[in-house]
Design a protein around this motif. Structure first.
Motif, PDB file in Angstrom:
ATOM      1  N   GLY A  30       1.638  11.081  -5.496  1.00 36.00           N
ATOM      2  CA  GLY A  30       0.978   9.871  -5.066  1.00 36.00           C
ATOM      3  C   GLY A  30       1.962   8.722  -4.971  1.00 36.00           C
ATOM      4  N   THR A  31       1.413   7.528  -5.000  1.00 35.09           N
ATOM      5  CA  THR A  31       2.215   6.314  -4.947  1.00 35.09           C
ATOM      6  C   THR A  31       1.722   5.356  -6.020  1.00 35.09           C
ATOM      7  N   TYR A  32       2.538   4.358  -6.291  1.00 35.01           N
ATOM      8  CA  TYR A  32       2.124   3.317  -7.226  1.00 35.01           C
ATOM      9  C   TYR A  32       2.694   1.981  -6.772  1.00 35.01           C
ATOM     10  N   ARG A  33       2.069   0.941  -7.272  1.00 40.63           N
ATOM     11  CA  ARG A  33       2.560  -0.408  -6.996  1.00 40.63           C
ATOM     12  C   ARG A  33       2.209  -1.289  -8.185  1.00 40.63           C
ATOM     13  N   ILE A  34       2.919  -2.385  -8.275  1.00 40.48           N
ATOM     14  CA  ILE A  34       2.705  -3.355  -9.337  1.00 40.48           C
ATOM     15  C   ILE A  34       2.162  -4.625  -8.706  1.00 40.48           C
ATOM     16  N   SER A  35       1.104  -5.148  -9.292  1.00 43.12           N
ATOM     17  CA  SER A  35       0.545  -6.424  -8.857  1.00 43.12           C
ATOM     18  C   SER A  35       0.308  -7.260 -10.111  1.00 43.12           C
ATOM     19  N   GLY A  36       1.221  -8.178 -10.364  1.00 40.32           N
ATOM     20  CA  GLY A  36       1.146  -8.957 -11.603  1.00 40.32           C
ATOM     21  C   GLY A  36       1.364  -8.052 -12.791  1.00 40.32           C
ATOM     22  N   LYS A  37       0.392  -8.010 -13.688  1.00 39.06           N
ATOM     23  CA  LYS A  37       0.461  -7.115 -14.848  1.00 39.06           C
ATOM     24  C   LYS A  37      -0.379  -5.868 -14.636  1.00 39.06           C
ATOM     25  N   LYS A  38      -0.708  -5.590 -13.398  1.00 40.56           N
ATOM     26  CA  LYS A  38      -1.506  -4.413 -13.079  1.00 40.56           C
ATOM     27  C   LYS A  38      -0.632  -3.344 -12.426  1.00 40.56           C
ATOM     28  N   LEU A  39      -0.828  -2.118 -12.881  1.00 42.43           N
ATOM     29  CA  LEU A  39      -0.195  -0.941 -12.311  1.00 42.43           C
ATOM     30  C   LEU A  39      -1.288  -0.202 -11.555  1.00 42.43           C
ATOM     31  N   ILE A  40      -1.111  -0.062 -10.247  1.00 46.53           N
ATOM     32  CA  ILE A  40      -2.108   0.592  -9.411  1.00 46.53           C
ATOM     33  C   ILE A  40      -1.522   1.914  -8.943  1.00 46.53           C
ATOM     34  N   ILE A  41      -2.167   3.012  -9.336  1.00 51.29           N
ATOM     35  CA  ILE A  41      -1.687   4.359  -9.025  1.00 51.29           C
ATOM     36  C   ILE A  41      -2.690   5.022  -8.083  1.00 51.29           C
ATOM     37  N   THR A  42      -2.190   5.535  -6.973  1.00 50.33           N
ATOM     38  CA  THR A  42      -3.005   6.276  -6.025  1.00 50.33           C
ATOM     39  C   THR A  42      -2.513   7.714  -6.002  1.00 50.33           C
ATOM     40  N   LEU A  43      -3.371   8.637  -6.435  1.00 49.14           N
ATOM     41  CA  LEU A  43      -3.024  10.058  -6.457  1.00 49.14           C
ATOM     42  C   LEU A  43      -3.794  10.783  -5.370  1.00 49.14           C
ATOM     43  N   GLU A  44      -3.140  11.748  -4.758  1.00 51.88           N
ATOM     44  CA  GLU A  44      -3.709  12.476  -3.630  1.00 51.88           C
ATOM     45  C   GLU A  44      -4.054  13.901  -4.069  1.00 51.88           C
ATOM     46  N   TYR A  45      -5.352  14.191  -4.203  1.00 55.57           N
ATOM     47  CA  TYR A  45      -5.783  15.557  -4.483  1.00 55.57           C
ATOM     48  C   TYR A  45      -7.185  15.774  -3.941  1.00 55.57           C
ATOM     49  N   ASP A  46      -7.521  17.040  -3.741  1.00 51.05           N
ATOM     50  CA  ASP A  46      -8.789  17.419  -3.113  1.00 51.05           C
ATOM     51  C   ASP A  46      -8.971  16.719  -1.771  1.00 51.05           C
ATOM     52  N   ASP A  47      -7.863  16.552  -1.037  1.00 51.84           N
ATOM     53  CA  ASP A  47      -7.881  15.914   0.281  1.00 51.84           C
ATOM     54  C   ASP A  47      -8.417  14.488   0.252  1.00 51.84           C
ATOM     55  N   LYS A  48      -8.302  13.825  -0.873  1.00 53.22           N
ATOM     56  CA  LYS A  48      -8.739  12.430  -1.005  1.00 53.22           C
ATOM     57  C   LYS A  48      -7.703  11.655  -1.800  1.00 53.22           C
ATOM     58  N   ASP A  49      -7.738  10.350  -1.654  1.00 54.53           N
ATOM     59  CA  ASP A  49      -6.915   9.462  -2.465  1.00 54.53           C
ATOM     60  C   ASP A  49      -7.784   8.869  -3.561  1.00 54.53           C
ATOM     61  N   TYR A  50      -7.277   8.947  -4.796  1.00 54.63           N
ATOM     62  CA  TYR A  50      -7.972   8.363  -5.934  1.00 54.63           C
ATOM     63  C   TYR A  50      -7.085   7.268  -6.501  1.00 54.63           C
ATOM     64  N   GLU A  51      -7.635   6.076  -6.601  1.00 53.85           N
ATOM     65  CA  GLU A  51      -6.871   4.933  -7.057  1.00 53.85           C
ATOM     66  C   GLU A  51      -7.372   4.481  -8.426  1.00 53.85           C
ATOM     67  N   ASP A  52      -6.433   4.297  -9.340  1.00 53.40           N
ATOM     68  CA  ASP A  52      -6.734   3.775 -10.667  1.00 53.40           C
ATOM     69  C   ASP A  52      -5.895   2.527 -10.890  1.00 53.40           C
ATOM     70  N   ALA A  53      -6.490   1.525 -11.504  1.00 59.07           N
ATOM     71  CA  ALA A  53      -5.786   0.288 -11.826  1.00 59.07           C
ATOM     72  C   ALA A  53      -5.723   0.157 -13.343  1.00 59.07           C
ATOM     73  N   TYR A  54      -4.547  -0.190 -13.831  1.00 59.59           N
ATOM     74  CA  TYR A  54      -4.321  -0.319 -15.266  1.00 59.59           C
ATOM     75  C   TYR A  54      -3.662  -1.651 -15.567  1.00 59.59           C
ATOM     76  N   ASN A  55      -4.070  -2.276 -16.653  1.00 65.59           N
ATOM     77  CA  ASN A  55      -3.218  -3.283 -17.261  1.00 65.59           C
ATOM     78  C   ASN A  55      -2.143  -2.488 -17.972  1.00 65.59           C
ATOM     79  N   TYR A  56      -0.906  -2.892 -17.834  1.00 67.63           N
ATOM     80  CA  TYR A  56       0.153  -2.107 -18.471  1.00 67.63           C
ATOM     81  C   TYR A  56       1.076  -3.017 -19.263  1.00 67.63           C
TER      82      TYR A  56
END
Length: 150
Positions: free
Chosen positions: A83-109
């Motif tokens: 997948g991919t990830y990006r940082i927005s402020g203090k948030k880590l946004i991870i997008t993982l690709e499985y089951d032919d879909k993108d799943y995005e999770d946002a974390y305070n890190y």
């Protein structure tokens, strides 16, 4: 005879120009993202002895998530998800690709003393508000880690 020497000279120069490649490292092909802090790049492991995980954050914004669990035959089953990830402020946004879909999770890190603490805010795969702390590791794969632990 003079024309043949000129022809071979031009042919040699042309051939050399077309066959030589530049000397670059493999990392030069990666487009690094200046918005990604250096401290997050690398491998991070979480091991509760039942379902270990590794996040491998690359400097170009790519991520590989690895997880493992023990099946009914007491064998480890490994999953590798890109997948991919990006940082927005203090948030880590991870997008993982499985089951032919993108799943995005946002974390305070937070990163402190080789510990990466994630607080799940999105809830697409976990319970909102759950904290998980990963430790920086030299292992690049769970397979290597699990072999070492046995």
């Amino acid at each position: 005879m003079k024309h043949i020497k000129i022809f071979y000279g031009i042919f040699t120069i042309l051939l050399a120009t077309l066959t030589f490649t530049g000397c670059t490292s493999d990392n030069d092909n990666e487009h690094t993202n200046p918005d990604i802090p250096r401290e997050i790049v690398g491998n991070w492991i979480y091991d509760d002895s039942r379902e270990p995980e590794i996040y491998s954050f690359k400097k170009n914004g790519d991520v590989i998530f690895q997880s493992a669990y023990i099946d009914y035959d007491d064998e480890w089953v490994l999953e590798y998800i890109r997948g991919t990830y990006r940082i927005s402020g203090k948030k880590l946004i991870i997008t993982l690709e499985y089951d032919d879909k993108d799943y995005e999770d946002a974390y305070n890190y937070r990163i402190k003393d080789d510990k990466l603490t994630l607080n799940d805010e999105s809830g697409s795969g976990s319970v909102n508000g759950s904290f998980i702390t990963y430790t920086r590791t030299s292992y690049e794969s769970l397979e290597d880690y699990l072999e070492y632990e046995d």
